[in-house]
Design a protein around this motif. Sequence first.
Motif, PDB file in Angstrom:
ATOM      1  N   PRO A 151      45.082  44.539  40.254  1.00 30.34           N
ATOM      2  CA  PRO A 151      45.116  43.138  39.820  1.00 30.34           C
ATOM      3  C   PRO A 151      44.423  42.206  40.812  1.00 30.34           C
ATOM      4  N   ASN A 152      43.598  41.321  40.283  1.00 30.24           N
ATOM      5  CA  ASN A 152      42.882  40.298  41.057  1.00 30.24           C
ATOM      6  C   ASN A 152      41.922  40.886  42.092  1.00 30.24           C
ATOM      7  N   SER A 153      41.519  42.135  41.902  1.00 30.63           N
ATOM      8  CA  SER A 153      40.633  42.749  42.893  1.00 30.63           C
ATOM      9  C   SER A 153      39.175  42.778  42.452  1.00 30.63           C
ATOM     10  N   VAL A 154      38.889  42.427  41.204  1.00 29.77           N
ATOM     11  CA  VAL A 154      37.518  42.527  40.702  1.00 29.77           C
ATOM     12  C   VAL A 154      36.676  41.372  41.238  1.00 29.77           C
ATOM     13  N   PHE A 155      35.575  41.716  41.921  1.00 33.00           N
ATOM     14  CA  PHE A 155      34.627  40.721  42.432  1.00 33.00           C
ATOM     15  C   PHE A 155      33.289  41.001  41.755  1.00 33.00           C
ATOM     16  N   GLU A 156      33.024  40.259  40.685  1.00 34.08           N
ATOM     17  CA  GLU A 156      31.808  40.505  39.919  1.00 34.08           C
ATOM     18  C   GLU A 156      30.587  39.978  40.661  1.00 34.08           C
ATOM     19  N   ILE A 157      29.516  40.732  40.623  1.00 38.75           N
ATOM     20  CA  ILE A 157      28.253  40.365  41.260  1.00 38.75           C
ATOM     21  C   ILE A 157      27.168  40.305  40.187  1.00 38.75           C
ATOM     22  N   GLY A 158      26.391  39.227  40.181  1.00 37.55           N
ATOM     23  CA  GLY A 158      25.280  39.118  39.235  1.00 37.55           C
ATOM     24  C   GLY A 158      25.725  38.849  37.813  1.00 37.55           C
ATOM     25  N   ARG A 159      26.671  37.955  37.642  1.00 36.37           N
ATOM     26  CA  ARG A 159      27.223  37.677  36.309  1.00 36.37           C
ATOM     27  C   ARG A 159      26.162  37.184  35.336  1.00 36.37           C
ATOM     28  N   TYR A 160      25.149  36.479  35.837  1.00 34.31           N
ATOM     29  CA  TYR A 160      24.190  35.823  34.950  1.00 34.31           C
ATOM     30  C   TYR A 160      22.858  36.559  34.817  1.00 34.31           C
ATOM     31  N   TRP A 161      22.743  37.722  35.421  1.00 33.54           N
ATOM     32  CA  TRP A 161      21.500  38.481  35.246  1.00 33.54           C
ATOM     33  C   TRP A 161      21.856  39.961  35.072  1.00 33.54           C
ATOM     34  N   GLY A 162      20.923  40.724  34.511  1.00 37.88           N
ATOM     35  CA  GLY A 162      21.214  42.119  34.232  1.00 37.88           C
ATOM     36  C   GLY A 162      22.458  42.253  33.375  1.00 37.88           C
ATOM     37  N   LYS A 163      22.531  41.478  32.297  1.00 39.01           N
ATOM     38  CA  LYS A 163      23.779  41.287  31.557  1.00 39.01           C
ATOM     39  C   LYS A 163      24.237  42.495  30.759  1.00 39.01           C
ATOM     40  N   ALA A 164      23.427  43.530  30.647  1.00 42.60           N
ATOM     41  CA  ALA A 164      23.875  44.712  29.903  1.00 42.60           C
ATOM     42  C   ALA A 164      24.933  45.495  30.659  1.00 42.60           C
ATOM     43  N   ILE A 165      25.161  45.151  31.926  1.00 45.09           N
ATOM     44  CA  ILE A 165      26.306  45.700  32.650  1.00 45.09           C
ATOM     45  C   ILE A 165      27.061  44.558  33.327  1.00 45.09           C
ATOM     46  N   VAL A 166      28.372  44.705  33.380  1.00 45.12           N
ATOM     47  CA  VAL A 166      29.231  43.871  34.222  1.00 45.12           C
ATOM     48  C   VAL A 166      29.522  44.730  35.445  1.00 45.12           C
ATOM     49  N   ALA A 167      29.256  44.205  36.635  1.00 43.52           N
ATOM     50  CA  ALA A 167      29.291  45.081  37.813  1.00 43.52           C
ATOM     51  C   ALA A 167      29.703  44.313  39.050  1.00 43.52           C
ATOM     52  N   GLY A 168      30.068  45.065  40.088  1.00 43.80           N
ATOM     53  CA  GLY A 168      30.428  44.446  41.347  1.00 43.80           C
ATOM     54  C   GLY A 168      31.323  45.337  42.183  1.00 43.80           C
ATOM     55  N   LEU A 169      32.287  44.718  42.844  1.00 45.28           N
ATOM     56  CA  LEU A 169      33.219  45.420  43.721  1.00 45.28           C
ATOM     57  C   LEU A 169      34.638  45.261  43.183  1.00 45.28           C
ATOM     58  N   ALA A 170      35.456  46.255  43.427  1.00 48.26           N
ATOM     59  CA  ALA A 170      36.859  46.203  42.986  1.00 48.26           C
ATOM     60  C   ALA A 170      37.661  47.156  43.860  1.00 48.26           C
ATOM     61  N   ARG A 171      38.967  47.245  43.588  1.00 51.60           N
ATOM     62  CA  ARG A 171      39.825  48.174  44.334  1.00 51.60           C
ATOM     63  C   ARG A 171      40.661  49.008  43.364  1.00 51.60           C
ATOM     64  N   ILE A 172      40.896  50.242  43.768  1.00 49.11           N
ATOM     65  CA  ILE A 172      41.780  51.143  43.032  1.00 49.11           C
ATOM     66  C   ILE A 172      42.813  51.658  44.023  1.00 49.11           C
ATOM     67  N   ASP A 173      44.067  51.329  43.795  1.00 48.03           N
ATOM     68  CA  ASP A 173      45.137  51.720  44.716  1.00 48.03           C
ATOM     69  C   ASP A 173      44.820  51.267  46.145  1.00 48.03           C
ATOM     70  N   GLY A 174      44.167  50.119  46.239  1.00 49.93           N
ATOM     71  CA  GLY A 174      43.784  49.558  47.534  1.00 49.93           C
ATOM     72  C   GLY A 174      42.419  49.983  48.038  1.00 49.93           C
ATOM     73  N   TRP A 175      41.841  51.062  47.497  1.00 52.81           N
ATOM     74  CA  TRP A 175      40.551  51.567  47.982  1.00 52.81           C
ATOM     75  C   TRP A 175      39.402  50.800  47.335  1.00 52.81           C
ATOM     76  N   PRO A 176      38.450  50.290  48.117  1.00 51.89           N
ATOM     77  CA  PRO A 176      37.321  49.563  47.541  1.00 51.89           C
ATOM     78  C   PRO A 176      36.310  50.503  46.887  1.00 51.89           C
ATOM     79  N   VAL A 177      35.749  50.064  45.768  1.00 51.94           N
ATOM     80  CA  VAL A 177      34.743  50.826  45.036  1.00 51.94           C
ATOM     81  C   VAL A 177      33.679  49.876  44.511  1.00 51.94           C
TER      82      VAL A 177
END
Length: 514
Positions: free
Chosen positions: A297-323
């Motif tokens: 929860p609240n870990s998604v940090f989206e990068i490039g929201r307004y370009w390359g729009k066919a993917i939503v992408a960025g950084l997030a965490r799973i069980d605390g681990w960054p991915v």
Amino acid sequence: MSWAAELDELEQRKQFAQRMGGPEKIKRQHDGGKLTVRERVSRLVDEQSFVEVGGLAGSGEYDENGRLKHVVPSNVVMGRATLGEKPVVIIGDDFTVRGGANDGAVGDKMIFAEQMAFDLRIPLVRLIDGTGGGGSVRNIENMGHALLPKMKIWAYVARNLNQVPVVSLALGSVAGQGAARVAGSHYSVMVKDTSQLFIAGPPVVAKIGQNLSKNELGGSAIHARNGVVDDEVASEEEAFEAARRFLSYLPPSVYELPPRAETPRETIDQAWLRDAIPRDTRKVYKIRPIVDSLFDPNSVFEIGRYWGKAIVAGLARIDGWPVVFAASNPYHYGGGWDRHTAEKFTRLVDMAQAFHLPVVNLVDIAGFQIGLEAEKDAVMRAGVRALTAVAESTVPWFSLIMRRAFGVAAGGHQNSSRFNFRYAWPSAQWGSLPIEGGLDVAYRSEIEAAVDPQAKRAEIEARVRGLTSPFRSAEAFVIEDIIDPATTRARLVEFANLAAPLREPGRAPNGYRP
């Protein structure tokens, strides 16, 4: 004898530096809706953590007896600080001091900051507001000769991209070398309406007959949508927060591993994911709620929201681990990749590789975009670069086929020469191309010869579609596992914890492609 006089002069010189370009220039900066460089540094870093380096550099004025009258400080402020209690190097342009633009110390200080971050193995944050580093046309008259562009700094910029996280915040009008330094980063931001970025500014562009305002030529509405910068924010404070969040996912350098955050106490209910994908393949769905459900929860940090729009992408965490994550977005051309999407994906894979971040790829891709405009846009060239980045990737991957996986583009959903975690939802379907587009080619003669071509086509489609069930593929071990969507997060948690010990510090064999 005491050193009181020298200590007094030292204090006086420090005061000159703190005054920057003087009250009038500072007021002009504030009237333009911008902070001064020293205010920016103060608001970005941890309180009282900034240790300035080179604060005495500038252009001194002396009386006939050689006594100091005044110092116009260099218009670059740099030093070390902590950000989130972690050390960083900060360098910022001082737009209130234009006299410093032609000071030789400017280029030296810029290179020094890059060198400091590299040798200390700590992140670099650039606060860019106009300084190009090469001086102005007036500089030719002052020096008596013209300089041949060398970009001496670029060797330092390029090597930092392969060693430490680099963030650039464009906080004013930046052109030339300043613009290149913004783009030469792992993460870059522009402030809406108050920052612009150009190869050359409006006065120069007017010479080729284009009379444009700063925002019309190089505002964030342009560059946050073409990929020159990653994101657009509404204020400088938001830019500072974006920099802090971005760096929180990354290690100080490639020689360390990304830090784990606290594990979440609660997660979003997963049961709704069973109905997240419409049964009608022509219907779209929103990918961001799925992304938010799967990661902490609240870990998604989206990068490039307004370009390359066919993917939503960025950084997030799973069980605390960054991915690093990438998720297909069917709202943009059905998830088909254009050139910008391929470039965005490549940069993210390179960043994951450089900083030892596992990759989570949520797949619903019909292939590369097709048609004349796609061919003119060189989609295949950018797509091949993305496929190459995947093939060179050695960090752990988790791929989830949510719905479609077709064509060459889908072939890059993971590195097929290595073990990867791969799952499919029951809604998944795949192949060399979608059935809808391939039937008329593969069965043309049979359809045309039929008494009722439309009925024959429907009959063939039903027959073939029955064979495309993911369960048929699972029987042949084409896909390793088909899972209940409600169990996806559990599979991600297992992945993150198994991947964590596999991460190895050190420089990636292949360099980062900015």
